[in-house]
Motif scaffolding. Sequence first.
Motif, PDB file in Angstrom:
ATOM      1  N   ASP A   1      -5.352  -4.509  13.140  1.00 39.18           N
ATOM      2  CA  ASP A   1      -4.071  -3.853  12.905  1.00 39.18           C
ATOM      3  C   ASP A   1      -2.984  -4.747  13.518  1.00 39.18           C
ATOM      4  O   ASP A   1      -3.134  -5.211  14.661  1.00 39.18           O
TER       5      ASP A   1
ATOM      6  N   SER B   1       0.847  -1.188   0.000  1.00 37.18           N
ATOM      7  CA  SER B   1       0.000   0.000   0.000  1.00 37.18           C
ATOM      8  C   SER B   1       0.885   1.241   0.000  1.00 37.18           C
ATOM      9  O   SER B   1       1.894   1.281   0.690  1.00 37.18           O
TER      10      SER B   1
ATOM     11  N   ASP C   1      -0.169   3.939   1.172  1.00 42.42           N
ATOM     12  CA  ASP C   1      -0.624   4.637   2.376  1.00 42.42           C
ATOM     13  C   ASP C   1      -1.133   3.592   3.375  1.00 42.42           C
ATOM     14  O   ASP C   1      -2.344   3.439   3.559  1.00 42.42           O
ATOM     15  N   PRO C   2      -0.204   2.847   4.004  1.00 42.99           N
ATOM     16  CA  PRO C   2      -0.632   1.736   4.859  1.00 42.99           C
ATOM     17  C   PRO C   2      -1.498   2.122   6.059  1.00 42.99           C
ATOM     18  O   PRO C   2      -2.256   1.301   6.548  1.00 42.99           O
TER      19      PRO C   2
ATOM     20  N   HIS D   1      -3.982   4.218   5.994  1.00 42.95           N
ATOM     21  CA  HIS D   1      -5.362   4.441   5.571  1.00 42.95           C
ATOM     22  C   HIS D   1      -5.869   3.464   4.518  1.00 42.95           C
ATOM     23  O   HIS D   1      -7.070   3.303   4.361  1.00 42.95           O
ATOM     24  N   LYS D   2      -4.961   2.846   3.764  1.00 45.12           N
ATOM     25  CA  LYS D   2      -5.381   1.948   2.683  1.00 45.12           C
ATOM     26  C   LYS D   2      -4.813   0.555   2.943  1.00 45.12           C
ATOM     27  O   LYS D   2      -3.607   0.339   2.868  1.00 45.12           O
ATOM     28  N   LYS D   3      -5.687  -0.379   3.257  1.00 44.34           N
ATOM     29  CA  LYS D   3      -5.276  -1.762   3.510  1.00 44.34           C
ATOM     30  C   LYS D   3      -5.383  -2.553   2.214  1.00 44.34           C
ATOM     31  O   LYS D   3      -6.314  -2.369   1.431  1.00 44.34           O
ATOM     32  N   ILE D   4      -4.407  -3.440   1.988  1.00 45.53           N
ATOM     33  CA  ILE D   4      -4.377  -4.186   0.725  1.00 45.53           C
ATOM     34  C   ILE D   4      -4.752  -5.655   0.894  1.00 45.53           C
ATOM     35  O   ILE D   4      -4.871  -6.378  -0.083  1.00 45.53           O
TER      36      ILE D   4
ATOM     37  N   GLY E   1       0.669  -2.432   4.665  1.00 47.47           N
ATOM     38  CA  GLY E   1      -0.774  -2.241   4.563  1.00 47.47           C
ATOM     39  C   GLY E   1      -1.611  -3.491   4.725  1.00 47.47           C
ATOM     40  O   GLY E   1      -2.718  -3.564   4.201  1.00 47.47           O
TER      41      GLY E   1
END
Length: 168
Positions: free
Chosen positions: A141, A87, A89-90, A92-95, A134
């Motif tokens: 988390d 990601s 933006d780990p 806010h954006k999870k992959i 991410g």
Amino acid sequence: MPKKTIKIVVEGGNVKPGPPLGPTLSQFKLNVGEVVKKINDVTAQFKGMTVPVTLDIDVDTKEYEISVGIPTTSSLLLKKANAQQPSGDPAHKKIGDISLEDAIDVAITKKPSLTTKTLKSAVKSILGTARQIGLTVNKKDPKEIIDEIDQGKYEDILSKYEEKWTKV
């Protein structure tokens, strides 16, 4: 008998005979197609992952030996999550999501290159990487899972893998 070592990073099972590898092998008068096929064969289990490969070449006899390293932690985690890339933006954006058992499996695979002494600390290190790229672990988390490991919540799961860890 002089030896030459070539270190390359390749995509597992998908090495091509073109540059930069092809010309390098040609200068040692090796059969490029044969070497590429052998590299693809020995790295097939890491298909789609980046993996380090070392070629030790005997310049006189043209004999060579292929050694395959361990893929990066990120590559192993991405494969477990069926994700293509980390990601951007780990936070806010999870992959993707992996299980704690997936993280333990990656820790065991990476043991030869880790500096940790215990399975618990190796898993916490792997969870840190999962967080950075991410991934979530068991839909949480990874930092939460690390805190729960520190509280002793997963002792039963970790103990199941302890024997496997000590054999590596």
